[in-house]
Design a protein around this motif. Structure first.
Motif, PDB file in Angstrom:
ATOM      1  N   ALA A  80     -33.093  -4.728 -24.751  1.00 53.18           N
ATOM      2  CA  ALA A  80     -33.882  -5.071 -23.565  1.00 53.18           C
ATOM      3  C   ALA A  80     -33.287  -4.412 -22.325  1.00 53.18           C
ATOM      4  CB  ALA A  80     -33.924  -6.588 -23.386  1.00 53.18           C
ATOM      5  N   ARG A  81     -31.976  -4.449 -22.200  1.00 59.18           N
ATOM      6  CA  ARG A  81     -31.302  -3.812 -21.063  1.00 59.18           C
ATOM      7  C   ARG A  81     -31.625  -2.323 -21.013  1.00 59.18           C
ATOM      8  NH1 ARG A  81     -24.689  -3.474 -20.792  1.00 59.18           N
ATOM      9  NH2 ARG A  81     -24.511  -1.815 -19.230  1.00 59.18           N
ATOM     10  N   PHE A 124     -35.533 -14.872 -19.858  1.00 61.32           N
ATOM     11  CA  PHE A 124     -34.231 -14.565 -19.267  1.00 61.32           C
ATOM     12  C   PHE A 124     -34.410 -13.810 -17.954  1.00 61.32           C
ATOM     13  CE2 PHE A 124     -33.318 -15.156 -23.713  1.00 61.32           C
ATOM     14  CZ  PHE A 124     -32.067 -15.743 -23.748  1.00 61.32           C
ATOM     15  N   GLN A 125     -33.682 -14.269 -16.925  1.00 59.04           N
ATOM     16  CA  GLN A 125     -33.614 -13.573 -15.648  1.00 59.04           C
ATOM     17  C   GLN A 125     -32.161 -13.616 -15.174  1.00 59.04           C
ATOM     18  OE1 GLN A 125     -36.604 -15.964 -13.616  1.00 59.04           O
ATOM     19  NE2 GLN A 125     -38.037 -14.241 -13.658  1.00 59.04           N
ATOM     20  N   ASN A 126     -31.791 -12.700 -14.317  1.00 55.38           N
ATOM     21  CA  ASN A 126     -30.416 -12.653 -13.826  1.00 55.38           C
ATOM     22  C   ASN A 126     -30.172 -13.753 -12.790  1.00 55.38           C
ATOM     23  OD1 ASN A 126     -29.610 -10.424 -15.364  1.00 55.38           O
ATOM     24  ND2 ASN A 126     -30.464  -8.989 -13.892  1.00 55.38           N
ATOM     25  N   VAL A 127     -29.302 -14.696 -13.145  1.00 57.15           N
ATOM     26  CA  VAL A 127     -28.985 -15.801 -12.236  1.00 57.15           C
ATOM     27  C   VAL A 127     -27.465 -15.956 -12.122  1.00 57.15           C
ATOM     28  CG1 VAL A 127     -31.112 -17.050 -12.735  1.00 57.15           C
ATOM     29  CG2 VAL A 127     -29.071 -17.509 -14.091  1.00 57.15           C
ATOM     30  N   CYS A 128     -27.038 -16.561 -11.040  1.00 56.12           N
ATOM     31  CA  CYS A 128     -25.619 -16.813 -10.821  1.00 56.12           C
ATOM     32  C   CYS A 128     -25.151 -17.971 -11.695  1.00 56.12           C
ATOM     33  CB  CYS A 128     -25.360 -17.130  -9.348  1.00 56.12           C
ATOM     34  SG  CYS A 128     -23.657 -17.580  -8.965  1.00 56.12           S
ATOM     35  N   ARG A 129     -24.109 -17.755 -12.488  1.00 55.92           N
ATOM     36  CA  ARG A 129     -23.619 -18.788 -13.393  1.00 55.92           C
ATOM     37  C   ARG A 129     -23.109 -20.006 -12.635  1.00 55.92           C
ATOM     38  NH1 ARG A 129     -19.345 -16.820 -17.741  1.00 55.92           N
ATOM     39  NH2 ARG A 129     -18.110 -16.522 -15.847  1.00 55.92           N
ATOM     40  N   GLU A 130     -22.494 -19.794 -11.460  1.00 54.89           N
ATOM     41  CA  GLU A 130     -21.917 -20.915 -10.715  1.00 54.89           C
ATOM     42  C   GLU A 130     -22.945 -21.736  -9.934  1.00 54.89           C
ATOM     43  OE1 GLU A 130     -18.762 -18.311 -11.891  1.00 54.89           O
ATOM     44  OE2 GLU A 130     -20.629 -17.868 -10.804  1.00 54.89           O
ATOM     45  N   ALA A 136     -32.767 -12.063  -8.017  1.00 60.02           N
ATOM     46  CA  ALA A 136     -34.039 -11.540  -7.499  1.00 60.02           C
ATOM     47  C   ALA A 136     -34.128 -10.026  -7.622  1.00 60.02           C
ATOM     48  CB  ALA A 136     -34.246 -11.985  -6.054  1.00 60.02           C
ATOM     49  N   ASP A 137     -33.683  -9.503  -8.762  1.00 61.05           N
ATOM     50  CA  ASP A 137     -33.766  -8.051  -8.974  1.00 61.05           C
ATOM     51  C   ASP A 137     -35.093  -7.639  -9.599  1.00 61.05           C
ATOM     52  OD1 ASP A 137     -33.423  -9.061 -11.504  1.00 61.05           O
ATOM     53  OD2 ASP A 137     -31.788  -7.719 -12.076  1.00 61.05           O
ATOM     54  N   GLY A 138     -35.954  -8.611  -9.906  1.00 62.46           N
ATOM     55  CA  GLY A 138     -37.290  -8.305 -10.409  1.00 62.46           C
ATOM     56  C   GLY A 138     -37.389  -8.073 -11.898  1.00 62.46           C
ATOM     57  N   SER A 139     -36.266  -8.183 -12.620  1.00 55.33           N
ATOM     58  CA  SER A 139     -36.303  -7.928 -14.063  1.00 55.33           C
ATOM     59  C   SER A 139     -36.363  -9.232 -14.852  1.00 55.33           C
ATOM     60  CB  SER A 139     -35.084  -7.112 -14.498  1.00 55.33           C
ATOM     61  OG  SER A 139     -33.889  -7.838 -14.293  1.00 55.33           O
TER      62      SER A 139
END
Length: 282
Positions: A80-81, A124-130, A136-139
């Protein structure tokens, strides 16, 4: 069956069916979808073989990559990446500034549970673990699974679709009481009734067997190259007159790997000009 690689691609290049599917998978209304036919169901040497997926974009320029996964594979996350990076790179190469990159979705339809959590859909979206904040990179990457069990958390039409994907040949023809699935069934029937599509399906089956083959006996090489070259010309002749120079180059080619790539290219080419342009990149 719909989950057959060729049939999936042949059905999904229908822009209305693709739009209906994307709306259901992503969960947002989409006014219009444009299929990038020159990038769907094609052979790319850099992808190391047959790539049967759908590349599309909507009226907001959101880009989508859809792929059917029948057998369980490792490293789907990295796959996917890679797909996300490919879509971004193609846009950047056209001169777009990275700040203008549109949203992108990579969607895998899996006939297995990719994460063994019994869910019909994993997003799946890019989120901060903490903090849980989105980058919000749109992917976005979506995995749809035919093996889910969380019916109460997923739209009914998505569940029906995934049950249809999982169905065997007999069960795939039954009435699912769903207009979208009925459209797919009608499209499959039309494709099966097409002589041209049947021939391309048989050729693709041969190509996939070639992909899995480790090599061929040297003593049969000359006869095989001639047969492969003639198969390429047979496909091209359906598109129009084959220039003498091109015909001569194909018949004189002795490299089986290159001839296999020619055959794969000819199987999806829409014109002689498209084929000639494609061989310049092999």
């Amino acid at each position: 069956m719909f989950k057959d690689n060729f049939m999936f691609g042949a059905v999904m290049v229908n822009e209305e069916i693709c739009r209906n599917f994307l709306e259901m998978a992503v969960g947002i209304p989409i006014e219009k979808v444009e299929i990038s036919k020159e990038k769907s169901m094609i052979y790319h040497p850099e992808y190391r073989g047959i790539r049967l997926d759908i590349i599309a974009r909507d009226e907001k320029s959101t880009h989508y990559n859809v792929e059917m996964q029948v057998a369980k594979k490792s490293h789907l996350g990295k796959r996917a990446r890679y797909y996300h990076s490919q879509m971004d790179m193609e846009l950047l190469l056209t001169g777009e500034d990275y700040t203008l990159l549109p949203a992108s979705y990579v969607i895998f339809i899996c006939d297995f549970d990719p994460f063994d959590k019994k869910r019909y859909r994993y997003i799946f979206q890019n989120v901060c673990r903490e903090t849980g904040l989105s980058m919000a990179d749109g992917s976005t990457t979506i995995f749809l699974s035919t093996c889910g069990e969380n019916e109460a958390e997923v739209p009914e039409n998505l569940i029906k679709f995934l049950k249809f994907v999982k169905a065997d040949l007999t069960d795939s023809t039954r009435d699912y009481q769903d207009d979208f699935i009925r459209k797919i069934q009608e499209s499959i029937a039309k494709i099966k009734g097409s002589r041209e599509m049947e021939e391309k399906f048989m050729l693709l089956e041969e190509l996939l067997r070639d992909e899995r083959a480790e090599g061929e006996a040297k003593g049969l090489a000359m006869g095989k190259t001639k047969g492969k070259a003639e198969s390429v010309l047979l496909l091209l002749e359906d598109l129009g007159p084959v220039p003498d120079e091109l015909r001569k180059a194909i018949l004189e080619e002795q490299d089986m790997d290159i001839l296999s790539k020619y055959l794969k290219l000819a199987a999806h080419a829409g014109s002689i000009a498209y084929f000639m342009d494609g061989i310049n990149h092999i």
